[in-house]
Write a protein that holds these residues in place. Structure first.
Motif, mmCIF file in Angstrom:
data_model
loop_
_atom_site.group_PDB
_atom_site.id
_atom_site.type_symbol
_atom_site.label_atom_id
_atom_site.label_comp_id
_atom_site.label_asym_id
_atom_site.label_seq_id
_atom_site.Cartn_x
_atom_site.Cartn_y
_atom_site.Cartn_z
ATOM 1 N N UNK A 428 0.912 -0.978 -0.059
ATOM 2 C CA UNK A 428 -0.069 0.297 -0.221
ATOM 3 C C UNK A 428 0.774 1.432 -0.465
ATOM 4 N N UNK A 429 0.564 2.118 -0.632
ATOM 5 C CA UNK A 429 1.298 3.382 -1.240
ATOM 6 C C UNK A 429 1.136 4.306 -1.318
ATOM 7 N N UNK A 430 1.014 5.329 -0.326
ATOM 8 C CA UNK A 430 0.114 6.871 0.080
ATOM 9 C C UNK A 430 1.129 7.632 0.037
ATOM 10 N N UNK A 431 1.016 8.209 -1.284
ATOM 11 C CA UNK A 431 1.312 10.056 -1.384
ATOM 12 C C UNK A 431 0.594 11.108 -0.616
ATOM 13 N N UNK A 432 0.955 11.463 0.758
ATOM 14 C CA UNK A 432 0.339 12.828 1.539
ATOM 15 C C UNK A 432 0.475 13.808 0.666
ATOM 16 N N UNK A 433 -0.381 14.368 -0.528
ATOM 17 C CA UNK A 433 -0.046 15.254 -0.631
ATOM 18 C C UNK A 433 1.278 16.350 -1.166
ATOM 19 N N UNK A 434 0.736 17.859 -1.133
ATOM 20 C CA UNK A 434 1.942 18.765 -2.492
ATOM 21 C C UNK A 434 3.298 18.553 -2.942
ATOM 22 N N UNK A 435 4.174 18.386 -2.431
ATOM 23 C CA UNK A 435 4.938 18.721 -3.838
ATOM 24 C C UNK A 435 5.490 17.085 -3.830
ATOM 25 N N UNK A 436 5.675 16.299 -3.129
ATOM 26 C CA UNK A 436 5.876 14.675 -2.963
ATOM 27 C C UNK A 436 5.145 14.092 -4.313
ATOM 28 N N UNK A 437 3.386 14.571 -4.102
ATOM 29 C CA UNK A 437 2.751 14.803 -5.194
ATOM 30 C C UNK A 437 2.966 14.406 -7.380
ATOM 31 N N UNK A 438 3.398 16.532 -7.376
ATOM 32 C CA UNK A 438 4.558 16.609 -7.791
ATOM 33 C C UNK A 438 5.389 15.926 -8.952
#
Ligand code: ATP
Ligand code: 3PG
Length: 482
Positions: A428-438
């Motif tokens: 399960x991989x969760x990208x928690x918003x902000x610049x990591x999404x970019x």
């Protein structure tokens, strides 16, 4: 590559067998509904009574509770009602006020440069259309002070119409007689997009009279604006006092399922990767994740405050002098909790903060004067990748370096690629918003992640353990059988 001595001087805290030494609860699979419950009264485990989990977690609380060995057949769950709980007869012909977060970036020509938030809002709206509801769609865009044409929602209409498969009608206001006329002429399955709700200062002030005017347009309320759920505004919170039922949309549910459900009761080992510029903006997140994770990997500008706190020279790297004590206490806290907190062992340094800076890789213990660390090095990438190899859940918030400059983007890109690889293996991989999404989007691996949050501030607040007013205000669901 960092030498053994350099590694030792960084006092990496070794991975522990924390998964056996700490209280564990059954993992929560992805949920479609979420509940909270006075679990403490039922004497459930520490994890099950986590205040966040008990507030927002998924319907598979049933399996959680069963896993806790409780025999009760029914649990009186104070649950948040979902749009999925409403039947066709609840929706057909009804005017539904949907608050979405359509705060998308626009370029100078008013073209949408990233439509992620529009696409994320589609499932709830389509569900309402399919059930014959009349959709009154509301959002903010930017932070206008009064009516500001460049913050109009008009540029969103073509893309919204295309994605929904219906021609969206646009109102020039969000309240008032003209809007009321448009609502009155809205057919079943039709969608009316209201103008930017922040054109009224009453929105952000959460003024009841304004909320009442918004509410008077509709019969019921759906909040699907996860990205704005941390704001107690008229269209996210105030309106719920005048519209019943007030329920959660599918996006809001999914965000809570992952950012709260999967994080509070993760499949283990559970790793958190936290980066970004400053430790001060991530204190809450780090402290909260330390309570839950087995492995904590730190990167980004914040690491230099940790290095300095350990007595290392950091050249002209970003350091928050007033947070040195905090960095030390976070390291101690990780140790006490048996969390494997890992700092990068090597860094890519630059002679100036610029894309064309001269750069080289050095052990983290050997940053020369006049140089600044702008990325994690190859040795650290390998160490981090190895640490992530056996994980079952990973959450990532904040880049590993100045990824906007290609020369210093390798660490961030490596994390994105590793998470994509793990995702393919069922992690399960969760990208928690902000610049990591970019960053994930830049690498082109967004599609394979389990969840990419549409919230910046909202996801950070959730990860910090805060309660979101836009969620708290929603109706509670009926008791569920377990
Ligand atoms: N070593 C470093 N030195 C200086 N800045 C850095 C360093 N590493 C990363 N950054 C910068 O940190 C910024 C992101 O930090 P931030 O704390 O805002 O992360 P985030 O949580 O992902 O973003 P948001 O605040 O949008 O949620 C990026 O612009 C990046 O260039
Ligand atoms: O972009 C966001 O994080 C949300 O749309 C909330 O916007 P705000 O920070 O202007 O309230």
């Amino acid at each position: 590559m960092a030498s053994a001595a350099a590694r030792a001087s960084l006092s990496l805290i070794p991975t522990t067998s924390s998964s056996t030494s700490r209280t564990r609860s059954p993992s929560l699979p992805t949920a479609t509904r979420f509940f909270y419950s006075p679990l403490r009264r039922m004497g459930l485990s520490a994890a099950a009574t986590d205040p966040l989990l008990s507030l927002h977690a998924g319907s598979n609380f049933r399996s959680l509770i069963k896993g806790c060995g409780k025999a009760s057949r029914w649990v009186v769950c104070m649950a948040k009602k979902s749009v999925g709980d409403l039947t066709a007869s609840d929706l057909k012909g009804k005017k539904v006020f949907v608050r979405a977060d359509l705060n998308v970036p626009l370029d100078d020509s008013q073209n949408i440069t990233d439509d992620t938030r529009i696409r994320a809002a589609v499932p709830t709206i389509k569900h309402l259309i399919a059930n014959g509801a009349k959709v009154i769609l509301s959002s903010h865009l930017g932070r206008p002070k009064g009516v500001t044409p460049k913050f109009s929602l008009a540029p969103l209409v073509p893309r919204l119409s295309e994605l929904l498969g219906v021609q969206v009608v646009k109102a020039d206001d969000c309240i008032g007689p003209e809007v009321e006329k448009l609502v009155a002429s809205l057919p079943e399955g039709g969608v009316l997009l209201l103008e930017n709700v922040r054109f009224y200062k009453e929105e952000e002030k959460n003024e009841p009279e304004f909320a009442k005017k918004l509410a008077s347009l509709a019969d019921l309320y759906v909040n699907d604006a996860f990205g704005t759920a941390h704001r107690a505004h008229a269209s996210t919170e105030g309106v719920t006092k005048f519209l019943k039922p007030s329920v959660a949309g599918f996006l809001l549910q999914k965000e809570l399922d992952y950012l709260v459900g999967a994080v509070s009761s993760p499949k283990r080992p559970f790793a958190a990767i936290v980066g970004g510029s400053k430790v001060s903006s991530k204190i809450g997140v780090i402290e909260s994740l330390l309570e839950k994770c087995d492995i904590l990997l730190l990167g980004g500008g914040m690491i230099f405050t940790f290095y300095k706190a350990q007595g290392l020279s950091v050249g002209s790297s970003l350091v928050e002098e007033d947070k040195l004590g905090l960095a030390t206490s976070l390291l101690e806290k990780a140790k006490a909790k048996g969390v494997s907190l890992m700092l990068p062992t090597d860094v890519v340094i630059a002679d100036k903060f610029a894309p064309d800076a001269n750069s080289k890789t050095v052990p983290a213990s050997a940053i020369p004067d006049g140089w600044m660390g702008l990325d994690i090095g190859p040795d650290s990438i390998k160490t981090f990748n190895d640490a992530l190899e056996t994980t079952k859940t990973v959450i990532w918030n904040g880049p590993m370096g100045v990824f906007e400059f290609d020369k210093f983007a390798l660490g961030t890109e490596a994390v994105a690629k590793k998470l994509a690889e793990l995702s393919g293996k069922g992690v399960t991989t969760i990208i928690g918003g902000g610049d990591s999404v970019a960053a994930v989007e830049k690498v082109g691996v967004a599609e394979v992640m389990s969840h990419i949050s549409t919230g910046g501030g909202a996801s950070l607040e959730l990860l910090e353990g805060k309660q979101l007013p836009g969620v708290l205000a929603l109706d509670e669901a009926i008791p569920v059988p377990v």
